[in-house]
Every structure is written in structure tokens, then in C-alpha cells.
Scaffold this motif. Structure first.
Motif, PDB file in Angstrom:
ATOM      1  N   VAL A 142     -17.111  12.282  13.391  1.00  0.00           N
ATOM      2  CA  VAL A 142     -16.761  12.575  12.002  1.00  0.00           C
ATOM      3  C   VAL A 142     -15.768  11.516  11.547  1.00  0.00           C
ATOM      4  O   VAL A 142     -14.723  11.318  12.178  1.00  0.00           O
ATOM      5  CB  VAL A 142     -16.150  13.985  11.857  1.00  0.00           C
ATOM      6  N   TYR A 143     -16.121  10.818  10.472  1.00  0.00           N
ATOM      7  CA  TYR A 143     -15.270   9.789   9.878  1.00  0.00           C
ATOM      8  C   TYR A 143     -14.702  10.354   8.589  1.00  0.00           C
ATOM      9  O   TYR A 143     -15.439  10.873   7.753  1.00  0.00           O
ATOM     10  CB  TYR A 143     -16.089   8.536   9.562  1.00  0.00           C
ATOM     11  N   VAL A 144     -13.377  10.252   8.431  1.00  0.00           N
ATOM     12  CA  VAL A 144     -12.719  10.782   7.242  1.00  0.00           C
ATOM     13  C   VAL A 144     -11.895   9.675   6.601  1.00  0.00           C
ATOM     14  O   VAL A 144     -11.099   9.007   7.276  1.00  0.00           O
ATOM     15  CB  VAL A 144     -11.795  11.968   7.589  1.00  0.00           C
ATOM     16  N   LEU A 145     -12.079   9.482   5.311  1.00  0.00           N
ATOM     17  CA  LEU A 145     -11.324   8.484   4.567  1.00  0.00           C
ATOM     18  C   LEU A 145     -10.015   9.103   4.100  1.00  0.00           C
ATOM     19  O   LEU A 145     -10.008  10.170   3.478  1.00  0.00           O
ATOM     20  CB  LEU A 145     -12.146   8.012   3.352  1.00  0.00           C
ATOM     21  N   VAL A 146      -8.894   8.466   4.446  1.00  0.00           N
ATOM     22  CA  VAL A 146      -7.576   8.942   4.022  1.00  0.00           C
ATOM     23  C   VAL A 146      -6.842   7.815   3.305  1.00  0.00           C
ATOM     24  O   VAL A 146      -7.177   6.641   3.459  1.00  0.00           O
ATOM     25  CB  VAL A 146      -6.730   9.451   5.218  1.00  0.00           C
ATOM     26  N   GLU A 147      -5.838   8.209   2.546  1.00  0.00           N
ATOM     27  CA  GLU A 147      -5.053   7.224   1.810  1.00  0.00           C
ATOM     28  C   GLU A 147      -3.621   7.231   2.323  1.00  0.00           C
ATOM     29  O   GLU A 147      -3.020   8.282   2.503  1.00  0.00           O
ATOM     30  CB  GLU A 147      -5.072   7.534   0.311  1.00  0.00           C
ATOM     31  N   GLU A 148      -3.081   6.049   2.567  1.00  0.00           N
ATOM     32  CA  GLU A 148      -1.705   5.886   3.021  1.00  0.00           C
ATOM     33  C   GLU A 148      -1.081   4.765   2.210  1.00  0.00           C
ATOM     34  O   GLU A 148      -1.581   3.635   2.234  1.00  0.00           O
ATOM     35  CB  GLU A 148      -1.674   5.538   4.518  1.00  0.00           C
ATOM     36  N   GLU A 149      -0.036   5.096   1.469  1.00  0.00           N
ATOM     37  CA  GLU A 149       0.666   4.106   0.661  1.00  0.00           C
ATOM     38  C   GLU A 149      -0.307   3.273  -0.160  1.00  0.00           C
ATOM     39  O   GLU A 149      -0.295   2.044  -0.112  1.00  0.00           O
ATOM     40  CB  GLU A 149       1.544   3.238   1.543  1.00  0.00           C
TER      41      GLU A 149
END
Length: 164
Positions: A142-149
Motif C-alpha cells: 500500500v502506497y500512501v501520498l503524504v505532505e510534509e512542509e
């Protein structure tokens, strides 16, 4: 968003290859049924985010496939996700809600985190920002796109079929 912060705090394995995709502007989700993703059903477990991650997916029934997720650190639950892939008109949508280890919800009562269907391939389903791929009968990625800064990156969860 708390779940993005938790993903980053626990040092998940980061992927540099792009496995998640988005719908193009003015594009609608393709036609699909729950049978197209029934291969997700099962009990999956693996190491992720510095702990043990577990997902349990039910087979299609009643227009949905429900799931539960939990992340454990030092044998204590860090957070849960509960949700479903739901038949929506002629396509699918993945919806979930997050809860802390004491079942206190992160989202407002009537809000869900929604992932629209982008594309289907054999043993791969692409939702916006989340891709599930069954690489063998016993491995689910499972690949999940996340946002950091203000930067986006993918996290990879590799699960194996869990047999007690």
C-alpha cells in the motif's frame, strides 16, 4: 492533519518511485465494481511507521468492503483507521476515519477522508493518493501520498498475509 504528522513522526519507509496518481482535471473515475478489488480481502500485517501495522479487509458484501487498520508501538495502539471501499454509482470510492488509541476521532463527526478511484489494473487499484498492489498471493503493498512542509512523498506499507 494528525495522520500526516503521525506518519512522519514514526519514520515510515519512504519511497522515491511514484506509485500514487491523481485524477486529471475534469476527469471522472472509471467504471468499476467491488469484484474488481475483491483480491484485497484478507488479514494483512507488517512492519511500518516504526511499529506493527495491521489491516483486515472483508470480502464484498452489501455494496462495500469494510476494513480496520491499527498501528502498534511497544505493544500499544497508536491509532486506528476504520472505513470501506464503497460502490458509488458506477465506480468505487475509498473512505476512512482516523481514531487515536482511545477511539477519539480525528475528523469531525460527519467528515471522512475520501480517495476517488483513478485506475484499475490486474491486482492493482489506484485511488487518488493511495495505491494498493497485491504482488503475490501473500504480499500486499500500500502506497500512501503524504505532505510534509509543502512537499509530497510516498510511504510504503508492505503487508504479508497473516495466518494465526
Amino acid at each position: 492533519m494528525k495522520y500526516v504528522i503521525l506518519f512522519l513522526l514514526f519514520g515510515a519507509h519512504s519511497c522515491y518511485a511514484q506509485h500514487t496518481i491523481q485524477l486529471s482535471k475534469d476527469t471522472i473515475s472509471p467504471n468499476a465494481t467491488l469484484e474488481d478489488v475483491s483480491w484485497i480481502a484478507g488479514h494483512w500485517r507488517g512492519e511500518a511507521l516504526g511499529g506493527i501495522a495491521e489491516e483486515i479487509w472483508s470480502p464484498p458484501m452489501g455494496g462495500s468492503m469494510m476494513f480496520s487498520f491499527r498501528l502498534l508501538h511497544d505493544d500499544e495502539v497508536t491509532f486506528y483507521e476504520f472505513g470501506h471501499i464503497k460502490q458509488h454509482k458506477n465506480t468505487l470510492i475509498l473512505q476512512l476515519k482516523h481514531f487515536d488509541g482511545k477511539l477519539k476521532g480525528w475528523e469531525a463527526q460527519d467528515d471522512t477522508v475520501d480517495f476517488k478511484l483513478v485506475k484499475l489494473e490486474k491486482d492493482i487499484v489506484y485511488f487518488e493518493g493511495l495505491t494498493m498492489e497485491k504482488t503475490t498471493t501473500d504480499v500486499l503493498k500500500v502506497y500512501v501520498l503524504v505532505e510534509e512542509e509543502s512537499e509530497q512523498r510516498e510511504l510504503l506499507f508492505t503487508y504479508t498475509n497473516y495466518q494465526q
